[in-house]
Design a protein around this motif. Structure first.
Motif, PDB file in Angstrom:
ATOM      1  N   ARG A  70     -11.831   0.632 -10.364  1.00 45.96           N
ATOM      2  CA  ARG A  70     -10.729   0.304  -9.462  1.00 45.96           C
ATOM      3  C   ARG A  70     -11.225  -0.476  -8.249  1.00 45.96           C
ATOM      4  NH1 ARG A  70      -9.578   4.382 -12.648  1.00 45.96           N
ATOM      5  NH2 ARG A  70      -7.401   4.757 -13.234  1.00 45.96           N
ATOM      6  N   ALA A  71     -12.407  -0.139  -7.769  1.00 45.62           N
ATOM      7  CA  ALA A  71     -12.990  -0.892  -6.655  1.00 45.62           C
ATOM      8  C   ALA A  71     -13.199  -2.349  -7.030  1.00 45.62           C
ATOM      9  CB  ALA A  71     -14.316  -0.265  -6.237  1.00 45.62           C
ATOM     10  N   ALA A  72     -13.412  -2.622  -8.319  1.00 50.65           N
ATOM     11  CA  ALA A  72     -13.695  -3.977  -8.764  1.00 50.65           C
ATOM     12  C   ALA A  72     -12.518  -4.922  -8.594  1.00 50.65           C
ATOM     13  CB  ALA A  72     -14.134  -3.956 -10.226  1.00 50.65           C
ATOM     14  N   ALA A  73     -11.351  -4.403  -8.253  1.00 54.41           N
ATOM     15  CA  ALA A  73     -10.234  -5.297  -7.911  1.00 54.41           C
ATOM     16  C   ALA A  73     -10.471  -5.989  -6.574  1.00 54.41           C
ATOM     17  CB  ALA A  73      -8.928  -4.504  -7.860  1.00 54.41           C
ATOM     18  N   GLN A  74     -11.227  -5.341  -5.670  1.00 54.14           N
ATOM     19  CA  GLN A  74     -11.505  -5.916  -4.353  1.00 54.14           C
ATOM     20  C   GLN A  74     -12.949  -6.388  -4.175  1.00 54.14           C
ATOM     21  OE1 GLN A  74     -10.275  -2.374  -3.955  1.00 54.14           O
ATOM     22  NE2 GLN A  74      -8.112  -2.907  -3.783  1.00 54.14           N
ATOM     23  N   TYR A  75     -13.859  -5.852  -4.996  1.00 49.61           N
ATOM     24  CA  TYR A  75     -15.279  -6.137  -4.820  1.00 49.61           C
ATOM     25  C   TYR A  75     -15.901  -6.560  -6.152  1.00 49.61           C
ATOM     26  CZ  TYR A  75     -14.660  -3.156  -0.660  1.00 49.61           C
ATOM     27  OH  TYR A  75     -14.220  -2.602   0.513  1.00 49.61           O
TER      28      TYR A  75
ATOM     29  N   ARG B   6       5.633  22.469 -15.023  1.00 51.45           N
ATOM     30  CA  ARG B   6       4.869  22.743 -13.796  1.00 51.45           C
ATOM     31  C   ARG B   6       3.596  21.902 -13.745  1.00 51.45           C
ATOM     32  NH1 ARG B   6       2.696  27.452 -12.996  1.00 51.45           N
ATOM     33  NH2 ARG B   6       3.021  28.385 -15.057  1.00 51.45           N
ATOM     34  N   VAL B   7       2.950  21.720 -14.888  1.00 51.20           N
ATOM     35  CA  VAL B   7       1.780  20.841 -14.955  1.00 51.20           C
ATOM     36  C   VAL B   7       2.150  19.436 -14.514  1.00 51.20           C
ATOM     37  CG1 VAL B   7       0.220  19.672 -16.565  1.00 51.20           C
ATOM     38  CG2 VAL B   7       0.532  22.143 -16.706  1.00 51.20           C
ATOM     39  N   ASP B   8       3.233  18.913 -15.086  1.00 51.50           N
ATOM     40  CA  ASP B   8       3.625  17.532 -14.799  1.00 51.50           C
ATOM     41  C   ASP B   8       3.997  17.351 -13.333  1.00 51.50           C
ATOM     42  OD1 ASP B   8       3.126  16.891 -17.408  1.00 51.50           O
ATOM     43  OD2 ASP B   8       5.235  16.975 -18.042  1.00 51.50           O
ATOM     44  N   GLU B   9       4.638  18.331 -12.755  1.00 47.65           N
ATOM     45  CA  GLU B   9       5.000  18.227 -11.345  1.00 47.65           C
ATOM     46  C   GLU B   9       3.748  18.201 -10.468  1.00 47.65           C
ATOM     47  OE1 GLU B   9       6.924  17.935  -7.765  1.00 47.65           O
ATOM     48  OE2 GLU B   9       7.635  17.516  -9.797  1.00 47.65           O
ATOM     49  N   THR B  10       2.753  18.990 -10.818  1.00 44.97           N
ATOM     50  CA  THR B  10       1.507  19.003 -10.047  1.00 44.97           C
ATOM     51  C   THR B  10       0.748  17.690 -10.194  1.00 44.97           C
ATOM     52  OG1 THR B  10       1.313  21.404 -10.281  1.00 44.97           O
ATOM     53  CG2 THR B  10      -0.696  20.196  -9.724  1.00 44.97           C
ATOM     54  N   LEU B  11       0.616  17.208 -11.426  1.00 44.67           N
ATOM     55  CA  LEU B  11      -0.176  16.000 -11.664  1.00 44.67           C
ATOM     56  C   LEU B  11       0.531  14.743 -11.171  1.00 44.67           C
ATOM     57  CD1 LEU B  11      -1.689  16.642 -15.209  1.00 44.67           C
ATOM     58  CD2 LEU B  11      -2.657  17.174 -12.964  1.00 44.67           C
ATOM     59  N   ARG B  12       1.843  14.838 -10.960  1.00 50.15           N
ATOM     60  CA  ARG B  12       2.592  13.669 -10.479  1.00 50.15           C
ATOM     61  C   ARG B  12       2.047  13.160  -9.155  1.00 50.15           C
ATOM     62  NH1 ARG B  12       7.205  12.923  -7.421  1.00 50.15           N
ATOM     63  NH2 ARG B  12       7.415  15.169  -7.039  1.00 50.15           N
ATOM     64  N   HIS B  13       1.417  14.032  -8.388  1.00 55.89           N
ATOM     65  CA  HIS B  13       0.928  13.665  -7.062  1.00 55.89           C
ATOM     66  C   HIS B  13      -0.543  13.240  -7.085  1.00 55.89           C
ATOM     67  CE1 HIS B  13       4.645  15.362  -5.493  1.00 55.89           C
ATOM     68  NE2 HIS B  13       4.401  16.468  -6.175  1.00 55.89           N
ATOM     69  N   GLN B  14      -1.142  13.131  -8.283  1.00 51.17           N
ATOM     70  CA  GLN B  14      -2.566  12.845  -8.371  1.00 51.17           C
ATOM     71  C   GLN B  14      -2.814  11.668  -9.303  1.00 51.17           C
ATOM     72  OE1 GLN B  14      -4.971  16.316  -9.230  1.00 51.17           O
ATOM     73  NE2 GLN B  14      -3.366  17.694  -8.515  1.00 51.17           N
ATOM     74  N   SER B  15      -3.769  10.831  -8.931  1.00 46.47           N
ATOM     75  CA  SER B  15      -4.231   9.758  -9.813  1.00 46.47           C
ATOM     76  C   SER B  15      -5.491   9.160  -9.213  1.00 46.47           C
ATOM     77  CB  SER B  15      -3.170   8.662  -9.986  1.00 46.47           C
ATOM     78  OG  SER B  15      -3.062   7.888  -8.805  1.00 46.47           O
ATOM     79  N   TRP B  16      -6.317   8.577 -10.086  1.00 48.60           N
ATOM     80  CA  TRP B  16      -7.496   7.856  -9.590  1.00 48.60           C
ATOM     81  C   TRP B  16      -7.081   6.628  -8.787  1.00 48.60           C
ATOM     82  CZ3 TRP B  16     -11.821  10.266  -9.232  1.00 48.60           C
ATOM     83  CH2 TRP B  16     -12.216  11.203 -10.189  1.00 48.60           C
ATOM     84  N   ASP B  17      -5.941   6.021  -9.126  1.00 49.98           N
ATOM     85  CA  ASP B  17      -5.445   4.890  -8.321  1.00 49.98           C
ATOM     86  C   ASP B  17      -5.200   5.327  -6.881  1.00 49.98           C
ATOM     87  OD1 ASP B  17      -5.483   3.156 -10.497  1.00 49.98           O
ATOM     88  OD2 ASP B  17      -3.370   3.479 -10.990  1.00 49.98           O
ATOM     89  N   LYS B  18      -4.557   6.461  -6.714  1.00 49.49           N
ATOM     90  CA  LYS B  18      -4.270   6.974  -5.381  1.00 49.49           C
ATOM     91  C   LYS B  18      -5.560   7.327  -4.643  1.00 49.49           C
ATOM     92  CE  LYS B  18      -1.489  10.631  -3.131  1.00 49.49           C
ATOM     93  NZ  LYS B  18      -2.558  11.478  -2.544  1.00 49.49           N
ATOM     94  N   THR B  19      -6.490   7.963  -5.356  1.00 46.95           N
ATOM     95  CA  THR B  19      -7.759   8.330  -4.725  1.00 46.95           C
ATOM     96  C   THR B  19      -8.499   7.095  -4.237  1.00 46.95           C
ATOM     97  OG1 THR B  19      -7.977  10.317  -6.082  1.00 46.95           O
ATOM     98  CG2 THR B  19      -9.998   9.449  -5.119  1.00 46.95           C
ATOM     99  N   TRP B  20      -8.594   6.063  -5.094  1.00 47.42           N
ATOM    100  CA  TRP B  20      -9.314   4.862  -4.669  1.00 47.42           C
ATOM    101  C   TRP B  20      -8.600   4.183  -3.493  1.00 47.42           C
ATOM    102  CZ3 TRP B  20     -13.456   2.620  -3.690  1.00 47.42           C
ATOM    103  CH2 TRP B  20     -13.462   1.288  -3.272  1.00 47.42           C
ATOM    104  N   ALA B  21      -7.280   4.114  -3.528  1.00 44.51           N
ATOM    105  CA  ALA B  21      -6.544   3.473  -2.432  1.00 44.51           C
ATOM    106  C   ALA B  21      -6.830   4.169  -1.102  1.00 44.51           C
ATOM    107  CB  ALA B  21      -5.046   3.471  -2.732  1.00 44.51           C
ATOM    108  N   GLU B  22      -6.899   5.489  -1.113  1.00 47.18           N
ATOM    109  CA  GLU B  22      -7.189   6.227   0.118  1.00 47.18           C
ATOM    110  C   GLU B  22      -8.629   6.001   0.571  1.00 47.18           C
ATOM    111  OE1 GLU B  22      -6.154  10.264  -0.749  1.00 47.18           O
ATOM    112  OE2 GLU B  22      -3.986   9.852  -0.777  1.00 47.18           O
ATOM    113  N   MET B  23      -9.560   5.953  -0.376  1.00 44.44           N
ATOM    114  CA  MET B  23     -10.953   5.654  -0.027  1.00 44.44           C
ATOM    115  C   MET B  23     -11.079   4.250   0.566  1.00 44.44           C
ATOM    116  SD  MET B  23     -13.113   7.179  -3.253  1.00 44.44           S
ATOM    117  CE  MET B  23     -13.567   8.914  -3.347  1.00 44.44           C
TER     118      MET B  23
END
Length: 378
Positions: free
Chosen positions: A34-39, A347-364
C-alpha cells in the motif's frame, strides 16, 4: 549497482527487515504494497550466505506493486565486523548518495550497517518483541534502544507491545493486526477443495501460519487424542524447530506452506480454526494477524490465552479462549457450532467493518506526513 530516483519519481521508502518477502504474507507485505502507491519501496532483506560468492546485491522488482526486494549475497566465514562493513558498503553503493524520504525498520539489528542512512523520517514498526524469540542476538536490545533514539515514529503491532513501549518514545502509536476482508471472505463461498485437503475427513480444524517455538505441540497432540474423530489440518512452514518433533497421529495432517492466494480455499473446508500458541517469551506480546483472517473467512477460532487475542476478540465473544486440552476440545465444539450461526457472523462482520489494511496504512501515512511537516519537509 545503485539506486537513483530520476526527477518526478516517487520518493524512496527504504525498509530493513528480518523477514523474507517471499516467506509468508503478513504485516510488512500488507503495509508496504500500500505504501508503494506513494513511494518507491525498497525492501532490504538479511543476507543470504554462499560458499562461492563475491559480495553483491540481487534485486527483485515485484510486478504487483512498486516494491523492489533487495537481497545481499555474502560469503560464509565473515566475522561480525566484516559482515556489517560489507553490507554498509553495499548499501552506500546502492543509494549512490541519495537519502530516503522514509527509513523503515522492522529489525533494530539493521543499525549495524544502516546507521549512516539519514532518512528524513525514520519509522520503527515494532511488530514483535524480537528479543523473546529463539536465537535472538545479545546486541538486539541495545540496538533497539538506539533505534528508539533515532526514530521519529514508533508503530506497534498490538496493544501489549504498545503498553510495553509507549514510555520509551515520545510518539508511539498502536496499530494492531488488520485484515484484507475481501480476500478471506472468499472462504465463505463454495469452491473446489484443494487436492491435498480433499481426502481428509470432516470435521476439520485448521491452523495456518509459521510453525515454530511459538506453537504448543503438546497441546495439539493432547487435543487430537481427546477427539480422534476430528482432523487437524496444519498449514505453514516449519522453522527453528526439528520437524521430527511434530506430532503425527492419524488425525493431524501437516500440509506444508501455501501461497497467500490459496488460503481461502483451505479455510472454506474448516469447521473451526485452532491457534494452539505456547505461553512463553516468544508469544508474550504477539498479536496474531490470523485472528481477524479466520473471522473474515467465517471460520470461528479457538486460541490459547494470548493477551492480544483475549483483548478484544475473546472479550467480545468472537474467539473462544482455552488453556488446557480439555478446555480446547470443548471450545472447538462451541466454535464449530458458530460456523452455522448467522448472528455470530453478523457480529463478526460488524466488527471487521471498521478494520482494513487500507485504513491502517492511511493512518500511518498521515502520521508520517505530520512528522515531515513538523521538520519542514512537507
Amino acid at each position: 549497482m545503485s539506486h537513483r530516483s530520476a526527477p518526478g519519481d516517487k520518493p524512496l521508502l527504504l525498509c530493513f527487515s528480518h523477514l523474507r518477502w517471499g516467506f509468508v504474507t503478513q504485516r510488512p507485505q500488507h503495509l508496504l504494497r500500500r505504501a508503494a502507491a506513494q513511494y518507491h519501496v525498497v525492501y532490504w532483506e538479511e543476507p543470504l550466505l554462499d560458499d562461492h560468492v563475491e559480495p553483491r546485491l540481487d534485486q527483485f522488482p515485484q510486478g504487483d506493486s512498486d516494491v523492489t526486494v533487495v537481497v545481499p549475497k555474502l560469503p560464509h566465514g565473515m566475522d561480525e565486523a566484516a559482515f556489517e562493513a560489507t553490507q554498509r558498503q553495499l548499501l552506500k553503493d546502492f543509494l549512490g548518495g541519495e537519502q530516503p524520504a522514509v527509513t523503515w525498520f522492522y529489525t533494530p539489528m539493521a543499525l549495524g550497517f544502516a546507521d549512516e542512512v539519514q532518512g528524513r523520517i525514520t519509522v520503527y514498526d515494532c511488530m514483535d518483541e524480537l528479543s523473546g524469540f529463539l536465537g535472538a542476538p545479545p546486541t538486539l536490545l541495545p540496538r533497539e534502544a538506539e533505534l528508539f533514539r533515532r526514530a521519529d515514529l514508533v508503530f506497534t503491532g498490538g496493544r501489549s507491545l504498545y503498553e510495553a513501549k509507549r514510555e520509551r518514545h515520545r510518539s508511539v502509536h498502536c496499530f494492531p493486526s488488520s485484515i484484507d476482508t475481501a480476500h478471506f471472505s472468499r472462504a465463505r463461498a463454495e469452491q473446489p477443495m484443494p487436492p491435498d485437503q480433499a481426502p481428509i475427513p470432516r470435521p476439520q480444524l485448521g491452523f495456518f501460519g509459521v510453525v515454530d517455538e511459538r506453537m504448543n505441540l503438546d497441546l495439539l497432540r493432547q487435543v487430537a487424542a481427546l477427539r480422534p474423530d476430528w482432523h487437524f489440518v496444519m498449514i505453514g512452514p516449519v522453522v527453528k524447530i526439528d520437524p521430527e518433533t511434530l506430532p503425527r497421529p492419524h488425525n493431524i495432517h501437516w500440509l506444508g506452506g501455501k501461497h497467500y492466494n490459496e488460503l481461502p480455499a483451505y479455510l472454506a473446508g474448516w469447521d473451526a480454526g485452532f491457534m494452539p500458541f505456547a505461553l512463553n517469551e516468544a508469544t508474550r506480546f504477539i498479536s496474531p494477524t490470523k485472528t481477524p483472517e479466520y473471522l473474515a473467512a467465517g471460520v470461528p477460532p479457538v486460541s490459547t490465552p494470548i493477551t492480544d487475542v483475549v483483548r478484544p476478540w475473546g472479550e467480545d465473544g468472537l474467539v473462544e479462549i482455552a488453556g488446557s486440552a480439555e478446555e480446547a476440545a470443548a471450545a472447538l465444539d462451541r466454535a464449530a457450532a458458530h460456523r452455522r450461526d448467522p448472528a455470530w457472523l453478523a457480529r463478526v462482520d460488524e466488527t471487521l467493518r471498521h478494520q482494513s489494511w487500507d485504513k491502517t496504512w492511511a493512518e500511518m501515512q498521515s502520521l508520517i506526513q505530520q512528522a515531515a511537516a513538523q521538520q519542514g519537509h512537507a
